[in-house]
Design an enzyme around this catalytic site. Structure first.
Site, mmCIF file in Angstrom:
data_model
loop_
_atom_site.group_PDB
_atom_site.id
_atom_site.type_symbol
_atom_site.label_atom_id
_atom_site.label_comp_id
_atom_site.label_asym_id
_atom_site.label_seq_id
_atom_site.Cartn_x
_atom_site.Cartn_y
_atom_site.Cartn_z
ATOM 1 N N ASN A 1 0.850 -1.189 0.000
ATOM 2 C CA ASN A 1 0.000 0.000 0.000
ATOM 3 C C ASN A 1 0.889 1.243 0.000
ATOM 4 O O ASN A 1 1.498 1.568 1.011
ATOM 5 C CB ASN A 1 -0.887 -0.028 1.261
ATOM 6 C CG ASN A 1 -1.692 1.246 1.429
ATOM 7 O OD1 ASN A 1 -1.838 2.037 0.498
ATOM 8 N ND2 ASN A 1 -2.223 1.450 2.625
ATOM 9 N N TRP A 2 0.949 1.917 -1.136
ATOM 10 C CA TRP A 2 1.823 3.092 -1.252
ATOM 11 C C TRP A 2 1.223 4.329 -0.584
ATOM 12 O O TRP A 2 1.886 5.352 -0.492
ATOM 13 C CB TRP A 2 2.116 3.380 -2.725
ATOM 14 C CG TRP A 2 3.103 2.429 -3.353
ATOM 15 C CD1 TRP A 2 3.597 1.271 -2.817
ATOM 16 C CD2 TRP A 2 3.743 2.576 -4.637
ATOM 17 N NE1 TRP A 2 4.490 0.689 -3.679
ATOM 18 C CE2 TRP A 2 4.607 1.464 -4.803
ATOM 19 C CE3 TRP A 2 3.667 3.522 -5.659
ATOM 20 C CZ2 TRP A 2 5.383 1.279 -5.954
ATOM 21 C CZ3 TRP A 2 4.435 3.343 -6.810
ATOM 22 C CH2 TRP A 2 5.284 2.224 -6.945
ATOM 23 N N LYS A 3 -0.034 4.239 -0.179
ATOM 24 C CA LYS A 3 -0.713 5.399 0.430
ATOM 25 C C LYS A 3 -0.549 6.638 -0.486
ATOM 26 O O LYS A 3 -0.516 6.480 -1.692
ATOM 27 C CB LYS A 3 -0.184 5.666 1.839
ATOM 28 C CG LYS A 3 -0.106 4.407 2.692
ATOM 29 C CD LYS A 3 0.112 4.716 4.144
ATOM 30 C CE LYS A 3 0.359 3.437 4.898
ATOM 31 N NZ LYS A 3 0.141 3.569 6.320
ATOM 32 N N HIS B 1 -9.473 0.938 5.015
ATOM 33 C CA HIS B 1 -8.181 1.146 5.692
ATOM 34 C C HIS B 1 -8.398 2.117 6.856
ATOM 35 O O HIS B 1 -9.199 3.049 6.751
ATOM 36 C CB HIS B 1 -7.158 1.698 4.700
ATOM 37 C CG HIS B 1 -5.761 1.707 5.250
ATOM 38 N ND1 HIS B 1 -5.326 2.660 6.143
ATOM 39 C CD2 HIS B 1 -4.716 0.861 5.048
ATOM 40 C CE1 HIS B 1 -4.064 2.402 6.462
ATOM 41 N NE2 HIS B 1 -3.668 1.319 5.819
ATOM 42 N N GLU C 1 -6.787 4.546 7.886
ATOM 43 C CA GLU C 1 -6.566 5.959 7.581
ATOM 44 C C GLU C 1 -7.792 6.566 6.898
ATOM 45 O O GLU C 1 -8.067 7.763 7.038
ATOM 46 C CB GLU C 1 -5.290 6.125 6.741
ATOM 47 C CG GLU C 1 -4.051 5.919 7.613
ATOM 48 C CD GLU C 1 -2.835 5.383 6.893
ATOM 49 O OE1 GLU C 1 -2.789 5.401 5.660
ATOM 50 O OE2 GLU C 1 -1.918 4.923 7.603
ATOM 51 N N GLU D 1 -5.156 -4.888 10.999
ATOM 52 C CA GLU D 1 -4.133 -3.849 11.126
ATOM 53 C C GLU D 1 -4.374 -3.040 12.394
ATOM 54 O O GLU D 1 -5.168 -2.082 12.376
ATOM 55 C CB GLU D 1 -4.190 -2.908 9.923
ATOM 56 C CG GLU D 1 -3.949 -3.582 8.601
ATOM 57 C CD GLU D 1 -3.433 -2.584 7.587
ATOM 58 O OE1 GLU D 1 -2.311 -2.749 7.123
ATOM 59 O OE2 GLU D 1 -4.159 -1.609 7.291
ATOM 60 N N GLY E 1 2.588 2.409 10.571
ATOM 61 C CA GLY E 1 3.471 3.552 10.340
ATOM 62 C C GLY E 1 4.216 4.006 11.581
ATOM 63 O O GLY E 1 4.811 5.081 11.594
ATOM 64 N N GLY F 1 2.862 -1.099 4.264
ATOM 65 C CA GLY F 1 2.851 0.307 3.875
ATOM 66 C C GLY F 1 4.250 0.789 3.537
ATOM 67 O O GLY F 1 4.772 0.556 2.435
ATOM 68 N N GLY F 2 4.899 1.421 4.492
ATOM 69 C CA GLY F 2 6.204 2.064 4.263
ATOM 70 C C GLY F 2 7.226 1.179 3.564
ATOM 71 O O GLY F 2 7.933 1.634 2.657
HETATM 72 C C1 PEP Z 1 -0.620 0.047 5.882
HETATM 73 O O1 PEP Z 1 -0.499 1.011 5.163
HETATM 74 O O2 PEP Z 1 -1.625 -0.635 5.796
HETATM 75 C C2 PEP Z 1 0.452 -0.263 6.825
HETATM 76 C C3 PEP Z 1 0.375 -1.365 7.525
HETATM 77 O O3 PEP Z 1 1.508 0.627 6.916
HETATM 78 P P1 PEP Z 1 2.955 0.360 7.573
HETATM 79 O O4 PEP Z 1 3.451 -0.956 7.009
HETATM 80 O O5 PEP Z 1 3.777 1.523 7.132
HETATM 81 O O6 PEP Z 1 2.761 0.272 9.047
#
Ligand code: PEP
Length: 253
Positions: free
Chosen positions: A15-17, A101, A103, A171, A177, A237-238
């Site tokens: 997930n590049w957000k 998600h 966010e 999650e 993050g 994510g990251g």
């Molecule tokens: C996500 O974006 O769903 C996520 C889990 O981010 P990260 O891996 O950066 O915690």
């Protein structure tokens, strides 16, 4: 895509957000090229911002990398400024979509009922949804994490997903993050509770729906997390933004 083809291999979803300009397409190309030269046991998908979805889908076309969007609207078209529909995602080359998600639940006030509507629209259009659930630190510290997440699962999954490919992603908000990862014990406990709820709702299908873990998954912890009971993949994510890190996680599956 048949149901069985989605359940037999772990899914590693990047997930590049809200990250990535045109130059980031090279990272996706590097992932695709690496998987073409050495196959992975995992299914792999990248979820770029919607501005890149079409070009990224084109860049990895014919490779083992699937693509998807980070959200979709519950309706197929209409007066919904700024939103995109499931059909638009398909049209841009995507085959999956992230729904609910944290966010989006936090930044846009999405409720579980709205998330269920999005998952329903996505699956009806032929996309494979990844429906996200997870508790805040406050809820965990109050001892209510399992009950909260199980209720989110029940409220975020429409009955119409029966017989269609979909994934659940656990999650915990406090691990996204933050660099803070849930312990394997936390993950195993929560995934077992989610599995029981999925089986109660969807019967035999619920026993095999992939349950992904997400929250600061990185090359150093991916092997341990992906080996845990009832972990059917990872939402990353990251660490999905750089091909080398994302590939290390894929190789750990
Ligand atoms: C996500 O974006 O769903 C996520 C889990 O981010 P990260 O891996 O950066 O915690």
């Amino acid at each position: 895509m048949t149901l069985s083809s989605t359940t037999s291999r772990p899914l590693i979803a990047g997930n590049w957000k809200m990250n990535g300009l045109s130059a980031a397409l090279d990272e996706a190309r590097a992932v695709a090229a690496a998987l073409e030269s050495q196959a992975s046991t995992a299914r792999v998908a990248i979820f770029p911002p919607s501005t890149l979805l079409s070009r990224l889908s084109e860049a990895v076309r014919g490779s083992p990398v699937a693509t998807g969007a980070q959200d979709c609207h519950g309706k197929s078209s209409g007066a919904h400024t700024g939103d995109i529909s499931a059909e638009m995602i398909l049209d841009a080359g995507g085959s999956l979509v992230i729904c609910g998600h944290s966010e989006r639940r936090t930044d846009h006030g999405e409720t579980s009922a709205q998330v269920a509507g999005k998952a329903e629209a996505a699956a009806a259009a032929g996309l494979e949804p990844i429906v996200c659930v997870g508790e805040t630190l406050e809820t965990r510290e109050a001892g209510d994490a399992v009950a909260f997440v199980v209720a989110q699962v029940r409220e975020s999954l429409p009955a119409s997903l029966a017989g269609k490919p979909f994934n659940l992603a656990y999650e915990p908000l406090w691990a996204i993050g933050t660099g803070r990862t849930a312990s394997v014990d936390n993950i195993v406990e929560m995934h077992a509770a989610i599995r029981a709820e999925l089986a109660a709702i969807f019967g035999e299908q619920g026993k095999v729906v992939p349950i992904l873990y997400g929250g600061s998954v990185k090359p150093e912890n991916a092997g341990e997390i992906l080996a845990a009971a009832e972990v059917g993949g990872a939402l990353v994510g990251g660490a999905s933004l750089k091909a080398t890190d994302f590939l290390a996680i894929i190789r750990a599956a």
